[in-house]
Scaffold this motif. Structure first.
Motif, short mmCIF file in Angstrom:
data_model
loop_
_atom_site.label_atom_id
_atom_site.label_comp_id
_atom_site.label_asym_id
_atom_site.label_seq_id
_atom_site.Cartn_x
_atom_site.Cartn_y
_atom_site.Cartn_z
N ARG A 250 -3.32 4.07 -1.94
CA ARG A 250 -4.55 3.91 -1.17
C ARG A 250 -4.97 5.20 -0.47
N SER A 251 -4.10 6.20 -0.49
CA SER A 251 -4.38 7.43 0.25
C SER A 251 -3.69 8.61 -0.43
N ILE A 252 -4.43 9.70 -0.60
CA ILE A 252 -3.85 10.95 -1.11
C ILE A 252 -4.17 12.05 -0.11
N ASP B 92 -5.67 25.80 -1.14
CA ASP B 92 -6.34 25.50 -2.40
C ASP B 92 -5.57 24.40 -3.13
N PHE B 93 -6.20 23.81 -4.15
CA PHE B 93 -5.55 22.73 -4.88
C PHE B 93 -5.94 22.88 -6.35
N PRO B 94 -5.09 23.48 -7.17
CA PRO B 94 -5.41 23.65 -8.59
C PRO B 94 -5.63 22.30 -9.28
N GLN B 95 -6.68 22.24 -10.07
CA GLN B 95 -6.98 21.02 -10.83
C GLN B 95 -7.03 19.77 -9.93
N LYS B 96 -7.58 19.93 -8.75
CA LYS B 96 -7.53 18.86 -7.75
C LYS B 96 -8.14 17.56 -8.26
N GLN B 97 -9.35 17.61 -8.76
CA GLN B 97 -10.04 16.39 -9.15
C GLN B 97 -9.31 15.67 -10.28
N GLN B 98 -8.81 16.45 -11.26
CA GLN B 98 -8.08 15.84 -12.37
C GLN B 98 -6.78 15.20 -11.91
N VAL B 99 -6.07 15.87 -11.01
CA VAL B 99 -4.82 15.31 -10.50
C VAL B 99 -5.08 14.01 -9.75
N ILE B 100 -6.08 14.01 -8.88
CA ILE B 100 -6.42 12.80 -8.12
C ILE B 100 -6.81 11.66 -9.06
N GLU C 166 -1.75 21.85 9.22
CA GLU C 166 -3.05 21.44 8.66
C GLU C 166 -2.87 20.27 7.70
N THR C 167 -3.51 19.14 7.99
CA THR C 167 -3.42 17.95 7.14
C THR C 167 -4.82 17.45 6.81
N THR C 168 -5.09 17.21 5.53
CA THR C 168 -6.42 16.80 5.07
C THR C 168 -6.29 15.60 4.14
N VAL C 169 -7.13 14.59 4.34
CA VAL C 169 -7.19 13.46 3.42
C VAL C 169 -8.06 13.86 2.23
N LEU C 170 -7.48 13.83 1.04
CA LEU C 170 -8.20 14.23 -0.18
C LEU C 170 -8.94 13.06 -0.82
N TRP C 171 -8.36 11.88 -0.70
CA TRP C 171 -8.97 10.69 -1.30
C TRP C 171 -8.45 9.45 -0.57
N GLU D 98 0.83 -1.20 0.00
CA GLU D 98 0.00 0.00 0.00
C GLU D 98 0.87 1.26 0.00
N MET D 99 0.36 2.31 -0.68
CA MET D 99 1.14 3.53 -0.80
C MET D 99 0.28 4.75 -0.49
N MET D 100 0.95 5.79 -0.01
CA MET D 100 0.31 7.07 0.30
C MET D 100 1.08 8.19 -0.39
N VAL D 101 0.35 9.13 -0.98
CA VAL D 101 0.96 10.32 -1.58
C VAL D 101 0.55 11.53 -0.75
N VAL D 102 1.52 12.34 -0.36
CA VAL D 102 1.25 13.55 0.42
C VAL D 102 1.77 14.76 -0.36
N PHE D 103 0.88 15.71 -0.65
CA PHE D 103 1.25 16.99 -1.24
C PHE D 103 1.46 17.99 -0.10
N VAL D 104 2.65 18.54 0.01
CA VAL D 104 2.90 19.62 0.97
C VAL D 104 2.86 20.93 0.18
N THR D 105 1.90 21.80 0.51
CA THR D 105 1.64 22.98 -0.30
C THR D 105 1.69 24.25 0.53
N ARG D 106 1.84 25.38 -0.17
CA ARG D 106 1.91 26.67 0.53
C ARG D 106 0.53 27.15 0.95
N THR D 107 -0.48 26.85 0.15
CA THR D 107 -1.84 27.30 0.45
C THR D 107 -2.79 26.11 0.43
#
Length: 301
Positions: free
Chosen positions: A244-246, A225-233, A262-267, A214-223
């Motif tokens: 299994r986790s984004i 918001d998430f540009p093109q979030k749905q398409q990227v996911i 601040e940490t949020t599960v996107l998918w 199983e794998m997890m991807v974590v985006f560490v971002t400045r803000t």
């Protein structure tokens, strides 16, 4: 009366290297004055150029080797000399284990004040294969010529050395980092620029459960918001079936610390899982927990 250092900046000296620092730099002494030189090994001799002089020590650059250590080897990594992620790939694995054993002896004697004639430090237990062992990759992201680069910092700089694979990472981690970089490039996502405190993507982190796959991807971002979030996911899910986790972590501060508060599960799930023997672990973006048979969790920092 202050003693003047016996070396001068930009001067050349012939030296013999006696030891390594804990960071893997060779240690030479000129009239008892230590000079730290990257890429040098104990028992080697050569010419150095002094690059910086401090009150009690100096730094130098290795210009020429006239005698090589029996433990010197060609570094397997093609970007080893540029990347700051590893320091002693030019030393054989046998030599590295001896170096680590000596480090323990030196600490017990110098800091612990132990009589080493009465203390036995056993040889270091090595791995059958000392490569591709890390199951967590934390990779800074930058931009060059209009595209994203992802890799580790060049030594003593914040210049990112773009890489396709890291020999000490699990190969699965490398594949995910490259895929995420390509996906973000395709959607025009901008990397964070620390000098201007602009841009968005600071780091990509990948966690891998070796036993479970199983794998997890974590985006560490400045803000947040998430540009093109749905398409990227959607692209990550389609290209990387083991994910299994984004997750998104927001770090809006102008600091070198990777994570923000601040940490949020996107998918997917909050945790991925892995096993060490019969012990099961739940792994989140920032922590991991032992899961006992009753499914309660004990935090391990």
């Amino acid at each position: 009366m202050k003693m003047k250092p016996p070396v001068q900046k930009n001067e050349y000296y012939n030296v013999t290297f006696e030891d390594l620092t804990h960071e893997g730099a060779g240690v030479a002494k000129i009239e008892g004055f230590p000079v730290f030189v990257p890429n040098a090994l104990p028992d080697e001799q050569g010419k150095i150029k002094v690059t910086r002089v401090k009150k009690g020590f100096a730094f130098g650059r290795l210009m020429e080797l006239t005698k090589e250590s029996q433990h010197r080897q060609d570094a397997p990594c093609p970007i080893y000399k540029q990347c700051g992620g590893c320091q002693i790939q030019h030393m054989s694995y046998e030599g590295q284990l001896l170096f680590k054993q000596k480090q323990v002896k030196d600490v017990l004697e110098r800091i612990g004040k132990l009589d080493m004639s009465r203390v036995k430090v056993h040889p270091v237990l090595g791995m059958e294969d000392p490569w591709n062992y890390r199951n967590k990759a934390q990779v800074p992201v930058g931009e060059r010529e209009g595209g994203l680069v992802a890799g580790f910092y060049q030594q003593r700089t914040h210049e990112i050395i773009d890489m396709e694979k890291c020999l000490i990472q699990q190969s699965e981690n490398d594949e995910v980092v490259q895929a995420v970089k390509d996906i973000c490039n395709a959607f025009g996502i901008k990397a964070y620029n620390e000098e201007r405190h602009k841009g968005w993507l600071r780091h990509v982190m990948v966690r891998y459960g070796i036993a479970t796959g199983e794998m997890m991807v974590v985006f560490v971002t400045r803000t947040a918001d998430f540009p093109q979030k749905q398409q990227v996911i959607e692209q990550i899910i389609a290209r990387l079936p083991h994910v299994r986790s984004i997750v998104q972590n927001v770090n809006s501060k102008k600091i070198n610390v990777i994570f923000g508060d601040e940490t949020t599960v996107l998918w997917g799930e909050e945790y991925i899982y892995d096993m060490i023997g019969d012990i099961k672990f739940a792994i989140s973006a920032r922590s991991f927990y032992q899961v006992n048979p009753t499914q309660t969790k004990v935090l391990y920092d």
